[in-house]
Write an enzyme that holds these catalytic residues in place. Structure first.
Site, PDB file in Angstrom:
ATOM      1  CE  LYS A  29      -2.495   1.613   3.638  1.00 49.16           C
ATOM      2  NZ  LYS A  29      -2.432   3.085   3.697  1.00 49.16           N
ATOM      3  CG  ASP A  61     -11.441  18.752  -4.392  1.00 52.12           C
ATOM      4  OD1 ASP A  61     -12.372  19.577  -4.575  1.00 52.12           O
ATOM      5  OD2 ASP A  61     -10.272  19.090  -4.191  1.00 52.12           O
ATOM      6  CB  THR A 113      -9.506   2.206  11.614  1.00 59.18           C
ATOM      7  OG1 THR A 113      -8.355   2.660  10.904  1.00 59.18           O
ATOM      8  CG2 THR A 113     -10.211   1.171  10.778  1.00 59.18           C
TER       9      THR A 113
HETATM   10  O1  C5P Z   1       0.272   0.999  11.033  1.00 57.01           O
HETATM   11  P1  C5P Z   1      -1.157   0.612  10.824  1.00 57.01           P
HETATM   12  O2  C5P Z   1      -1.343  -0.884  10.575  1.00 57.01           O
HETATM   13  O3  C5P Z   1      -2.103   1.163  11.861  1.00 57.01           O
HETATM   14  O4  C5P Z   1      -1.518   1.314   9.430  1.00 57.01           O
HETATM   15  C1  C5P Z   1      -2.811   1.328   8.907  1.00 57.01           C
HETATM   16  C2  C5P Z   1      -2.753   1.864   7.516  1.00 57.01           C
HETATM   17  O5  C5P Z   1      -4.064   1.861   6.979  1.00 57.01           O
HETATM   18  C3  C5P Z   1      -2.262   3.301   7.412  1.00 57.01           C
HETATM   19  O6  C5P Z   1      -1.487   3.376   6.218  1.00 57.01           O
HETATM   20  C4  C5P Z   1      -3.513   4.142   7.278  1.00 57.01           C
HETATM   21  O7  C5P Z   1      -3.314   5.261   6.461  1.00 57.01           O
HETATM   22  C5  C5P Z   1      -4.465   3.171   6.595  1.00 57.01           C
HETATM   23  N1  C5P Z   1      -5.889   3.388   6.857  1.00 57.01           N
HETATM   24  C6  C5P Z   1      -6.466   3.411   8.116  1.00 57.01           C
HETATM   25  N2  C5P Z   1      -7.810   3.624   8.273  1.00 57.01           N
HETATM   26  C7  C5P Z   1      -8.597   3.784   7.207  1.00 57.01           C
HETATM   27  C8  C5P Z   1      -8.038   3.738   5.917  1.00 57.01           C
HETATM   28  C9  C5P Z   1      -6.671   3.518   5.780  1.00 57.01           C
HETATM   29  O8  C5P Z   1      -5.759   3.223   9.103  1.00 57.01           O
HETATM   30  N3  C5P Z   1      -9.905   3.918   7.339  1.00 57.01           N
END
Ligand code: C5P
Length: 221
Positions: A29, A61, A113
């Site tokens: 990602k 946007d 999240t």
């Molecule tokens: O380090 P961690 O596992 O918490 O990273 C979660 C990843 O998922 C981050 O790159 C964050 O930007 C992404 N993300 C998130 N919540 C969302 C969408 C994407 O944490 N709703």
């Protein structure tokens, strides 16, 4: 393999070092930090190495501007691209039309999240969190999105509502006993997959693990 690893690092050099170190990871990602630093070049490099790429730039946007951004991103041929569901149906439809005929799966981000029920109420959103997520997901699905990004806690409900063809991806993944950091709604990778996730996104649990190679073996295949 149902795991996508978040390359949340500040430079392309670091990103490519991780990709070389963990060749068993086939889906990466690229989020805002890395994309702002390196732009499309890092995506092209990952695709050239045969990796699947989740471009997580969470577009939000007016429809005309989002369509323009999507026209620029189309040629990257990423496997997944995110937009904020809260941008509304017209914005999402503009992206769907722009990506028509490509292999990119467009994903709507429902509630981040990092949000919890208290923050949502403070923001003035009157619905309970899970209801709000379902409302956003239903509208995004109607707009033609290929799937949703949601917390592990909401994935079973969205799977029931949207059916088996929706691509559901859950971040907020932690290995048992780990620090939650800034995440508010978390689960283990196996819980998320059992609840109906198509893929889990894992970042810090893997890249900041004392032994990332060993941590990889604890993940669902
Ligand atoms: O380090 P961690 O596992 O918490 O990273 C979660 C990843 O998922 C981050 O790159 C964050 O930007 C992404 N993300 C998130 N919540 C969302 C969408 C994407 O944490 N709703």
């Amino acid at each position: 393999m149902s795991v996508i690893v978040a390359l949340d690092v500040p430079t392309g050099e670091e990103a490519l070092a991780w990709v070389a170190r963990l060749p068993q990871v086939t889906a990466w990602k690229v989020g805002l930090e890395l994309f702002c630093a390196e732009g499309p070049a890092i995506v092209r490099e990952l695709k050239m190495q045969g990796k699947r790429v989740f471009l997580d730039v969470k577009l939000h946007d007016i429809p005309n501007t989002v369509a323009g951004a999507c026209r620029q991103l189309r040629s990257l041929e990423v496997d997944w691209l995110t937009l904020h569901a809260s941008g509304g149906p017209a914005m999402l439809q503009a992206a769907v039309e722009t990506f028509a005929g490509t292999t990119t799966t467009l994903l709507a981000v429902t509630a981040l999240t990092s949000l919890d029920a208290e923050t949502l109420a403070h923001m003035g959103i009157g619905l309970p969190l899970a209801d709000w997520v379902e409302r956003l997901a239903g509208q995004a699905w109607q707009a033609g999105m290929g799937g949703m990004v949601c917390a592990p806690q909401e994935v079973a409900r969205l799977r029931r509502v949207l059916g088996p063809t929706a691509c559901l991806i859950t971040p907020g993944i932690r290995l048992p006993g780990e620090d939650w950091g800034d995440q508010q709604r978390v689960a283990t990778p196996h819980q998320a997959i059992a609840a109906g996730a198509s893929y889990v996104v894992i970042g810090r649990s893997l890249l900041q693990a004392p032994d990332p190679e060993q941590a990889w073996h604890q993940l669902p295949t």
